[in-house]
Design an enzyme around this catalytic site. Structure first.
Site, PDB file in Angstrom:
ATOM      1  CE  LYS A  44      -0.256  -0.171   5.053  1.00 36.78           C
ATOM      2  NZ  LYS A  44      -0.991  -0.802   6.172  1.00 36.78           N
TER       3      LYS A  44
ATOM      4  CE1 TYR B 294      14.235  31.368   3.435  1.00 38.26           C
ATOM      5  CE2 TYR B 294      14.377  29.005   3.052  1.00 38.26           C
ATOM      6  CZ  TYR B 294      14.084  30.282   2.597  1.00 38.26           C
ATOM      7  OH  TYR B 294      13.656  30.456   1.322  1.00 38.26           O
TER       8      TYR B 294
END
Ligand SMILES: *Cc1c(COP(=O)(O)O)cnc(C)c1O
Length: 384
Positions: free
Chosen positions: A44, A270
């Site tokens: 899955k 950042y």
């Protein structure tokens, strides 16, 4: 040829996920030998990020898999389109309108609610597996209803080919603790399967996920549903029946795109979250959280360059991460940087495991591999 005359271009960007198909097949063989039952490979969510068509076709070709399991009808259809012929169990809750497609593509639905039966029966006779809730508290018919639902399925012309449950705690319970939830679920399941098999004698009984298979031998029953361990992650039993150490099937790699020399006191990225305390060489890596390198590794992560572990410094940004390679003499543009898996080079060999990357990011190993985004091409090979 397309208008404009361009031939197909292969990936230019060096960031990729490499899937070691030999490792997958070896893991599958080892698990099947340990379990001594049929192995249902859980593929899955695009095989937990490894790429379901590539993984399933390779495992089927290796001849070690009895069946596959997915969550969605669409995932089953994708496998059939890729040529997979083994039985495919669709485990998720019923998808309205899915019954006809499942019958047409020979997918096996899991019935986890009595209300699913009418639509399935209307699509025509087919095999189903009945899911019973023995303590997971999620999907599955109540234990008290299981035999009646099986009887009703049979009377509607459905073939109850399996009866299953799902374990909530197999990865955290201590198998030495007789009253743990896993043993209680297995006791409940034994009682339920006896009643269901009075109605559907041929029904295969299955309960074990990876940890159940590894750590709770009596959970193995007629079939084991294994995802995590197949990909080389999670618990691995110490049982001598496991012939080989597990191998992590996924390698997540990029290349050094730039080298920058920073003076002591210069900051990076950042938020200026990291400041060089010495004269530093930084490798700029073209990979970021949009590719699935979790932003939360910021401050904890590492990559392997030249065979040596280098700390990631500064914030991981959308497309860029930065490694401190000051202690890796000779690092050059284009050198491989390994985010997950083994990297070798002039300075040795080191491996970043899925468990490590998960711990650095506050995630589970499942989330790490599922989280590698669709922007990253999957490349299939036989491994090193
Ligand atoms: C995902 C899933 C599995 C596989 O779990 P792993 O821990 O990855 O082995 C098995 N059974 C069900 C019902 C699942 O949803």
């Amino acid at each position: 040829m397309e208008a404009g005359g361009g031939a197909a271009v292969g990936p230019i960007r060096p960031t990729a996920v490499e899937i070691d198909l030999a490792a997958l097949a070896d893991n599958a063989r080892a698990i099947a030998r340990l379990a001594g039952t049929s192995l249902c490979a859980v593929v899955k969510a695009d095989a937990y990020g490894h790429g379901a068509p590539g993984v399933a076709t390779a495992l089927e070709a290796a001849g070690v898999i009895g069946s596959f399991a997915v969550s969605l009808v669409e995932e089953g259809v994708q496998l059939r389109d890729a040529g997979v012929r083994a039985p495919i169990l669709v485990m998720g809750p019923a998808q309205r309108g899915g019954a006809t497609e499942m019958r047409a593509r020979d997918l096996t639905p899991v019935v986890s609610d009595a209300g699913d039966l009418d639509e399935l029966a209307a699509a025509g006779p087919m095999a189903v597996h009945l899911k019973v809730d023995t303590g997971m508290g999620r999907l599955g018919v109540p234990m008290a209803d299981a035999a009646a639902v099986a009887a009703r399925a049979t009377s509607l012309g459905l073939d109850v080919a399996g009866v299953m449950t799902h374990l909530a705690n197999a990865d955290v319970d201590d198998p030495g603790e007789p009253d743990c939830l896993t043993w209680r679920q297995l006791d409940h399941f034994a009682e339920v399967t006896t009643r269901v098999r009075a109605v559907a004698p041929g029904a295969l009984r299955h309960a074990a996920n990876s940890s159940g298979t590894m750590l709770f031998p009596s959970a193995r029953l007629d079939l084991v549903r294994v995802g995590l361990a197949l990909y080389g992650n999670g618990a691995w039993s110490a049982d001598a029946a496991l012939p080989a150490p597990r191998r992590q099937a996924m390698r997540f790699v990029t290349h050094v795109a730039q080298l920058r020399h920073l003076a002591a006191g210069a900051s990076v990225g950042y938020g200026a979250l990291w400041t060089a305390s010495r004269s530093t060489v930084c490798a700029i890596l073209p990979v970021g959280y949009a590719d699935g390198l979790p932003r939360r590794v910021t401050g904890h992560g590492a990559v392997v360059i030249g065979g040596r572990r280098c700390p990631l410094v500064g914030a991981v940004s959308m497309d860029i991460a930065i490694a401190d390679v000051t202690d890796v003499p000779g690092v050059a543009l284009g050198d491989e940087a390994v985010l997950l898996g083994t990297g070798a080079g002039p300075h040795g060999t080191d491996t970043i495991t899925t468990a490590e990357l998960a711990a650095w990011s506050g995630l589970t190993p499942y989330e790490v591999t599922c989280g590698v985004s669709k922007r990253v091409p999957r490349v299939y090979g036989a491994g090193p």
